[in-house]
Design a protein around this motif. Structure first.
Motif, PDB file in Angstrom:
ATOM      1  N   LEU A   1      13.034  -5.779  -9.978  1.00 61.93           N
ATOM      2  CA  LEU A   1      12.979  -6.916 -10.904  1.00 61.93           C
ATOM      3  C   LEU A   1      13.153  -8.235 -10.162  1.00 61.93           C
ATOM      4  CD1 LEU A   1      15.022  -5.660 -13.992  1.00 61.93           C
ATOM      5  CD2 LEU A   1      12.629  -6.404 -13.993  1.00 61.93           C
ATOM      6  N   SER A   2      14.065  -8.252  -9.210  1.00 62.03           N
ATOM      7  CA  SER A   2      14.327  -9.470  -8.448  1.00 62.03           C
ATOM      8  C   SER A   2      13.103  -9.918  -7.660  1.00 62.03           C
ATOM      9  CB  SER A   2      15.508  -9.238  -7.495  1.00 62.03           C
ATOM     10  OG  SER A   2      15.719 -10.364  -6.678  1.00 62.03           O
ATOM     11  N   LEU A   3      12.401  -8.982  -7.042  1.00 57.64           N
ATOM     12  CA  LEU A   3      11.232  -9.343  -6.245  1.00 57.64           C
ATOM     13  C   LEU A   3      10.063  -9.787  -7.114  1.00 57.64           C
ATOM     14  CD1 LEU A   3      11.007  -6.905  -3.213  1.00 57.64           C
ATOM     15  CD2 LEU A   3      11.961  -9.188  -3.356  1.00 57.64           C
ATOM     16  N   VAL A   4       9.927  -9.193  -8.292  1.00 56.83           N
ATOM     17  CA  VAL A   4       8.870  -9.637  -9.196  1.00 56.83           C
ATOM     18  C   VAL A   4       9.132 -11.070  -9.649  1.00 56.83           C
ATOM     19  CG1 VAL A   4       7.846  -9.278 -11.469  1.00 56.83           C
ATOM     20  CG2 VAL A   4       8.228  -7.336  -9.959  1.00 56.83           C
TER      21      VAL A   4
ATOM     22  N   ALA B   1      -6.985   1.307  -8.188  1.00 51.92           N
ATOM     23  CA  ALA B   1      -6.788   2.738  -7.917  1.00 51.92           C
ATOM     24  C   ALA B   1      -6.257   2.944  -6.509  1.00 51.92           C
ATOM     25  CB  ALA B   1      -8.111   3.476  -8.109  1.00 51.92           C
ATOM     26  N   ARG B   2      -6.686   2.089  -5.568  1.00 51.58           N
ATOM     27  CA  ARG B   2      -6.229   2.213  -4.187  1.00 51.58           C
ATOM     28  C   ARG B   2      -4.733   1.962  -4.083  1.00 51.58           C
ATOM     29  NH1 ARG B   2      -9.446   3.513   0.569  1.00 51.58           N
ATOM     30  NH2 ARG B   2      -7.990   3.294   2.293  1.00 51.58           N
ATOM     31  N   VAL B   3      -4.243   0.918  -4.741  1.00 48.11           N
ATOM     32  CA  VAL B   3      -2.819   0.618  -4.722  1.00 48.11           C
ATOM     33  C   VAL B   3      -2.032   1.743  -5.389  1.00 48.11           C
ATOM     34  CG1 VAL B   3      -1.035  -0.976  -5.507  1.00 48.11           C
ATOM     35  CG2 VAL B   3      -3.212  -1.866  -4.677  1.00 48.11           C
ATOM     36  N   ALA B   4      -2.547   2.245  -6.512  1.00 51.77           N
ATOM     37  CA  ALA B   4      -1.871   3.337  -7.218  1.00 51.77           C
ATOM     38  C   ALA B   4      -1.776   4.583  -6.347  1.00 51.77           C
ATOM     39  CB  ALA B   4      -2.615   3.646  -8.517  1.00 51.77           C
ATOM     40  N   ALA B   5      -2.852   4.886  -5.623  1.00 52.45           N
ATOM     41  CA  ALA B   5      -2.840   6.059  -4.747  1.00 52.45           C
ATOM     42  C   ALA B   5      -1.848   5.880  -3.601  1.00 52.45           C
ATOM     43  CB  ALA B   5      -4.248   6.313  -4.194  1.00 52.45           C
ATOM     44  N   THR B   6      -1.794   4.664  -3.052  1.00 48.76           N
ATOM     45  CA  THR B   6      -0.851   4.385  -1.973  1.00 48.76           C
ATOM     46  C   THR B   6       0.582   4.605  -2.433  1.00 48.76           C
ATOM     47  OG1 THR B   6      -2.354   2.765  -1.006  1.00 48.76           O
ATOM     48  CG2 THR B   6      -0.047   2.625  -0.359  1.00 48.76           C
ATOM     49  N   LEU B   7       0.906   4.103  -3.609  1.00 52.28           N
ATOM     50  CA  LEU B   7       2.251   4.257  -4.142  1.00 52.28           C
ATOM     51  C   LEU B   7       2.552   5.720  -4.451  1.00 52.28           C
ATOM     52  CD1 LEU B   7       2.403   1.140  -6.494  1.00 52.28           C
ATOM     53  CD2 LEU B   7       3.375   1.403  -4.213  1.00 52.28           C
TER      54      LEU B   7
ATOM     55  N   ILE C   1       8.245  -2.213  -8.525  1.00 56.50           N
ATOM     56  CA  ILE C   1       7.679  -3.536  -8.261  1.00 56.50           C
ATOM     57  C   ILE C   1       6.252  -3.607  -8.786  1.00 56.50           C
ATOM     58  CG2 ILE C   1       6.881  -5.107  -6.436  1.00 56.50           C
ATOM     59  CD1 ILE C   1       9.277  -4.139  -4.766  1.00 56.50           C
ATOM     60  N   ALA C   2       5.462  -2.587  -8.465  1.00 61.64           N
ATOM     61  CA  ALA C   2       4.086  -2.560  -8.937  1.00 61.64           C
ATOM     62  C   ALA C   2       4.029  -2.524 -10.464  1.00 61.64           C
ATOM     63  CB  ALA C   2       3.360  -1.357  -8.346  1.00 61.64           C
ATOM     64  N   LEU C   3       4.892  -1.701 -11.078  1.00 62.29           N
ATOM     65  CA  LEU C   3       4.914  -1.596 -12.536  1.00 62.29           C
ATOM     66  C   LEU C   3       5.318  -2.920 -13.173  1.00 62.29           C
ATOM     67  CD1 LEU C   3       4.769   0.083 -15.119  1.00 62.29           C
ATOM     68  CD2 LEU C   3       7.143   0.752 -14.733  1.00 62.29           C
ATOM     69  N   PHE C   4       6.398  -3.533 -12.688  1.00 60.98           N
ATOM     70  CA  PHE C   4       6.846  -4.807 -13.247  1.00 60.98           C
ATOM     71  C   PHE C   4       5.843  -5.923 -12.960  1.00 60.98           C
ATOM     72  CE2 PHE C   4      11.434  -3.174 -12.689  1.00 60.98           C
ATOM     73  CZ  PHE C   4      11.379  -2.551 -13.921  1.00 60.98           C
ATOM     74  N   GLY C   5       5.152  -5.834 -11.808  1.00 66.31           N
ATOM     75  CA  GLY C   5       4.125  -6.820 -11.504  1.00 66.31           C
ATOM     76  C   GLY C   5       3.025  -6.809 -12.550  1.00 66.31           C
ATOM     77  N   ILE C   6       2.677  -5.616 -13.013  1.00 64.55           N
ATOM     78  CA  ILE C   6       1.651  -5.485 -14.047  1.00 64.55           C
ATOM     79  C   ILE C   6       2.181  -5.947 -15.406  1.00 64.55           C
ATOM     80  CG2 ILE C   6       0.225  -3.835 -15.308  1.00 64.55           C
ATOM     81  CD1 ILE C   6       0.238  -2.141 -12.718  1.00 64.55           C
TER      82      ILE C   6
ATOM     83  N   ALA D   1       2.315  -6.204  -6.363  1.00 62.64           N
ATOM     84  CA  ALA D   1       1.849  -4.828  -6.220  1.00 62.64           C
ATOM     85  C   ALA D   1       1.264  -4.570  -4.842  1.00 62.64           C
ATOM     86  CB  ALA D   1       0.808  -4.514  -7.297  1.00 62.64           C
ATOM     87  N   ALA D   2       0.616  -5.575  -4.252  1.00 63.46           N
ATOM     88  CA  ALA D   2      -0.004  -5.392  -2.942  1.00 63.46           C
ATOM     89  C   ALA D   2       1.027  -5.275  -1.831  1.00 63.46           C
ATOM     90  CB  ALA D   2      -0.942  -6.563  -2.649  1.00 63.46           C
ATOM     91  N   LEU D   3       2.157  -5.973  -1.966  1.00 58.85           N
ATOM     92  CA  LEU D   3       3.188  -5.944  -0.942  1.00 58.85           C
ATOM     93  C   LEU D   3       4.175  -4.796  -1.123  1.00 58.85           C
ATOM     94  CD1 LEU D   3       4.014  -9.751  -0.637  1.00 58.85           C
ATOM     95  CD2 LEU D   3       2.639  -8.363   0.920  1.00 58.85           C
ATOM     96  N   ALA D   4       4.163  -4.182  -2.295  1.00 62.03           N
ATOM     97  CA  ALA D   4       5.149  -3.142  -2.589  1.00 62.03           C
ATOM     98  C   ALA D   4       5.201  -2.023  -1.561  1.00 62.03           C
ATOM     99  CB  ALA D   4       4.890  -2.565  -3.988  1.00 62.03           C
ATOM    100  N   PRO D   5       4.058  -1.483  -1.083  1.00 60.01           N
ATOM    101  CA  PRO D   5       4.152  -0.366  -0.132  1.00 60.01           C
ATOM    102  C   PRO D   5       4.846  -0.708   1.178  1.00 60.01           C
ATOM    103  CG  PRO D   5       1.954  -0.499  -1.090  1.00 60.01           C
ATOM    104  CD  PRO D   5       2.667  -1.744  -1.486  1.00 60.01           C
ATOM    105  N   ILE D   6       4.878  -1.980   1.552  1.00 64.97           N
ATOM    106  CA  ILE D   6       5.510  -2.364   2.815  1.00 64.97           C
ATOM    107  C   ILE D   6       7.004  -2.075   2.772  1.00 64.97           C
ATOM    108  CG2 ILE D   6       5.954  -4.323   4.372  1.00 64.97           C
ATOM    109  CD1 ILE D   6       3.302  -5.473   3.556  1.00 64.97           C
ATOM    110  N   GLU D   7       7.571  -1.998   1.577  1.00 58.86           N
ATOM    111  CA  GLU D   7       8.979  -1.651   1.451  1.00 58.86           C
ATOM    112  C   GLU D   7       9.283  -0.312   2.127  1.00 58.86           C
ATOM    113  OE1 GLU D   7      11.532  -3.360  -0.095  1.00 58.86           O
ATOM    114  OE2 GLU D   7      10.135  -5.032  -0.273  1.00 58.86           O
ATOM    115  N   TYR D   8       8.291   0.573   2.189  1.00 56.21           N
ATOM    116  CA  TYR D   8       8.508   1.895   2.754  1.00 56.21           C
ATOM    117  C   TYR D   8       8.842   1.853   4.242  1.00 56.21           C
ATOM    118  CZ  TYR D   8       6.497   3.807  -1.554  1.00 56.21           C
ATOM    119  OH  TYR D   8       6.245   4.136  -2.852  1.00 56.21           O
TER     120      TYR D   8
END
Length: 295
Positions: free
Chosen positions: A163-166, A117-123, A103-108, A235-242
């Motif tokens: 892809l669907s969420l992006v 960097a914070r989002v990347a570290a979280t992922l 999600i983060a990758l496709f968002g970009i 990208a900001a919401l992606a970690p919540i999937e966890y």
């Protein structure tokens, strides 16, 4: 942003409960039939919502865009339903955790969003936790035989889900939420009608309520997710999937007597810790644009 996070958490909770009902049904019915009846119930509820809200007829562009996204929804649903029918719930969800990274990758790549960097570290923390879980299952020899197809199906669903969420993020800023949810349910219902008819098993009357619950939970999850993605970058919401792993482990234990392995517990702890660390309040630089959009 706070509302977006709450909507996303609610969406994952509802969709995780839906997974439990689907796993119960997949023990007695073909996956294609389960998916068809899930979207039949969801399409009915969404149609009632359309009649009540009356957002107006969708434009040609809206219909084409949301109809195309519905194809991704079908692949995501059928592949993930198959995965949870062959794998323990927590492990199937753990395998799907490549989705937040995608999600983060496709968002970009697609939405031109900025990845801090914070989002990347979280992922990265979440991805490490997922590897711990999968590594534990591989080490225990749990991915042998028919489970290999389940693993492949879980990974395919993660790709199409991302892809669907992006694309949901892209459409949620243009179309009414109820319109998006209607296409997300009614079009898959039509697509799956013929495949389901070929493998049809008459549902037991007692299971009809469970099928209806699947539809209601799916609608609730989709509405909440659409509202979340209309308020914040993908990208900001992606970690919540966890957080789905927490729900999957809990329901797997309570309903199916599935005991998570030590690797699953350790990986889940790392995933949750990384998610909490990344969400409050360190993502403010990445989310400034989202506040401006929703001001």
């Amino acid at each position: 942003m706070r509302k977006a996070v709450l909507f996303a958490v609610l969406a994952i909770a509802l969709l995780s409960a839906m997974d439990v009902a689907i796993k119960l049904l997949a023990e007695r019915y073909p996956v294609l039939q389960v998916a068809f009846l899930r979207y039949a119930a969801g399409g009915l509820v969404a149609s009632v919502g359309m009649a009540l809200v009356r957002p107006g007829w969708p434009s040609r562009e809206t219909a084409v865009a949301n109809g195309s996204r519905a194809l991704l929804v079908v692949v995501t649903a059928t592949s993930f339903f198959y995965a949870i029918s062959t794998l323990p719930l927590a492990e199937a969800i753990a395998l799907s955790f490549v989705a937040p990274l995608l999600i983060a990758l496709f968002g970009i790549l697609i939405l031109k969003e900025h990845l801090t960097a914070r989002v990347a570290a979280t992922l990265a923390i979440g991805f490490t936790g997922m590897l711990m879980i999968v590594g534990g299952r591989i080490g225990a020899g749990a991915f042998q035989g028919g489970a290999v197809l389940g693993v492949a199906a879980a990974l395919l669903s993660a790709l199409t889900y991302a892809l669907s969420l992006v694309y949901l993020r892209h459409r949620a800023q243009r179309d009414p939420v109820i319109t998006i949810v209607w296409f997300q349910n009614a079009v898959p219902f039509l697509i799956l009608a013929l495949p389901a008819a070929l493998v049809w098993v008459p549902p037991a009357p007692a299971d009809l309520a469970l099928f209806a619950a699947v539809g209601l939970l799916g609608i609730g999850g989709h509405l909440s997710m659409a509202r979340a993605f209309a308020r914040a970058p993908a990208a900001a919401l992606a970690p919540i999937e966890y957080t789905a792993l927490v729900w999957g482990g809990l329901w797997g234990f309570l309903v199916f007597a599935e005991l998570p392995t030590l690797a699953t517990l350790a990986g889940a702890s790392l995933i949750v810790a990384g998610t909490l660390w990344g969400q409050w309040p360190a993502m403010r630089p990445a989310l400034g644009g989202a506040r401006a959009e929703n001001a």
